[in-house]
Design a protein around this motif. Sequence first.
Motif, PDB file in Angstrom:
ATOM      1  N   ALA A  70      72.772  -8.258 -76.016  1.00 58.24           N
ATOM      2  CA  ALA A  70      72.489  -7.762 -74.676  1.00 58.24           C
ATOM      3  C   ALA A  70      72.230  -6.269 -74.829  1.00 58.24           C
ATOM      4  CB  ALA A  70      73.678  -8.028 -73.756  1.00 58.24           C
ATOM      5  N   ARG A 116      75.111   0.367 -66.685  1.00 56.01           N
ATOM      6  CA  ARG A 116      76.366   0.130 -67.409  1.00 56.01           C
ATOM      7  C   ARG A 116      77.430  -0.504 -66.512  1.00 56.01           C
ATOM      8  NH1 ARG A 116      76.474   3.301 -72.248  1.00 56.01           N
ATOM      9  NH2 ARG A 116      74.301   3.772 -72.721  1.00 56.01           N
ATOM     10  N   PRO A 131      78.931  -4.204 -64.335  1.00 57.54           N
ATOM     11  CA  PRO A 131      79.024  -5.643 -64.598  1.00 57.54           C
ATOM     12  C   PRO A 131      77.771  -6.425 -64.222  1.00 57.54           C
ATOM     13  CG  PRO A 131      81.080  -4.849 -63.660  1.00 57.54           C
ATOM     14  CD  PRO A 131      80.101  -3.712 -63.575  1.00 57.54           C
ATOM     15  N   LEU A 166      75.215  -5.839 -66.969  1.00 56.18           N
ATOM     16  CA  LEU A 166      75.727  -6.428 -68.204  1.00 56.18           C
ATOM     17  C   LEU A 166      75.527  -7.934 -68.176  1.00 56.18           C
ATOM     18  CD1 LEU A 166      77.284  -6.435 -70.883  1.00 56.18           C
ATOM     19  CD2 LEU A 166      79.405  -6.451 -69.541  1.00 56.18           C
ATOM     20  N   THR A 171      74.640  -1.564 -76.057  1.00 58.52           N
ATOM     21  CA  THR A 171      74.257  -2.830 -76.683  1.00 58.52           C
ATOM     22  C   THR A 171      75.500  -3.623 -77.047  1.00 58.52           C
ATOM     23  OG1 THR A 171      74.179  -1.842 -78.884  1.00 58.52           O
ATOM     24  CG2 THR A 171      72.119  -1.857 -77.623  1.00 58.52           C
ATOM     25  N   VAL A 172      75.414  -4.942 -76.895  1.00 54.35           N
ATOM     26  CA  VAL A 172      76.556  -5.821 -77.150  1.00 54.35           C
ATOM     27  C   VAL A 172      76.064  -7.071 -77.875  1.00 54.35           C
ATOM     28  CG1 VAL A 172      78.369  -7.221 -76.079  1.00 54.35           C
ATOM     29  CG2 VAL A 172      77.716  -5.023 -75.056  1.00 54.35           C
ATOM     30  N   LEU A 195      83.562  -3.515 -74.808  1.00 50.55           N
ATOM     31  CA  LEU A 195      82.573  -3.299 -73.742  1.00 50.55           C
ATOM     32  C   LEU A 195      82.759  -1.913 -73.116  1.00 50.55           C
ATOM     33  CD1 LEU A 195      82.574  -6.763 -71.915  1.00 50.55           C
ATOM     34  CD2 LEU A 195      80.833  -5.878 -73.468  1.00 50.55           C
ATOM     35  N   GLN A 202      81.495   0.740 -75.316  1.00 52.89           N
ATOM     36  CA  GLN A 202      80.029   0.763 -75.312  1.00 52.89           C
ATOM     37  C   GLN A 202      79.481   1.344 -73.999  1.00 52.89           C
ATOM     38  OE1 GLN A 202      79.561   0.596 -78.508  1.00 52.89           O
ATOM     39  NE2 GLN A 202      77.834  -0.801 -78.390  1.00 52.89           N
ATOM     40  N   PHE A 238      80.285   0.353 -70.745  1.00 52.83           N
ATOM     41  CA  PHE A 238      80.189  -0.526 -69.581  1.00 52.83           C
ATOM     42  C   PHE A 238      81.436  -0.420 -68.710  1.00 52.83           C
ATOM     43  CE2 PHE A 238      77.185  -2.435 -72.559  1.00 52.83           C
ATOM     44  CZ  PHE A 238      76.092  -2.656 -71.724  1.00 52.83           C
TER      45      PHE A 238
END
Length: 251
Positions: free
Chosen positions: A82, A101, A103, A106, A154-155, A244, A247, A249
């Motif tokens: 993602a 950034r 929910p 995401l 990025t995830v 998360l 990163q 988020f």
Amino acid sequence: MNTETEEYFLNRHTVRTFTSEVPSKELIRSIVEAASHAPNTGNMQLYSVVETRSPEQRALLAPQHFNQPAAVNSPVLLTVCADVRRFERWCEVSRAEPAMRNPQMLLAAIIDAVAFTQQIVTIAELHGLGTCYLGTVTYNAPKIAEMLGLPAGTVPVCCLAVGYPSEPGVESERLPVEAILCEETYPERTDEEIRELYRAKDDYEPNRKFIEENGKETLAQVFTDVRYPRSNNEPFSKIFVDFLRAQGFEV
């Protein structure tokens, strides 16, 4: 849908063992290009994929996937992420202010990444390749992200083992469509109806073997006590949520 296409989807199998033949870079590139036409949120395409094919890097990644056979012996690993970072950068250079950034975005990026991944699976298999989802990505997301050089925003979400099958995939049982398709509203099922819907899984011979090997009374206990126990789910969930946040988020 024609009969041949329907038969492909009804009979496709996951592949966990591969030959030594390595899919060409050109083939993987063409598959990824075709898969990028998968539906996605607002046509933002909030995903990226990291291709790992060097034996050294694959050997480093395999332990992050608990050394499962498909991770160890596949010639190519595709880690799908993602990715709101690239979209943010585009906004920045285009004098726009992104709000990615959170929910909502995401989740959009995760949905995009999963749809893109499944498109890769289908196209790769139509090219004669075999694939296997490695369901361990989010367990060790921080380490995988570090190894792949993933920046904030990025995830890693999915990883596919890809290669030419060395043997046919293993047949797997599935729930009947009645368990999945709900008409108009979600039904409240009786205990007996639930048992009947899961009967094919409970009676599937390999599953009965799992029950015996693990000293359990039911297949459900294999899932709750052995495969996905609370003792794993909760600590790994905390690691993932902390990742998360690291990163960038807001979760």
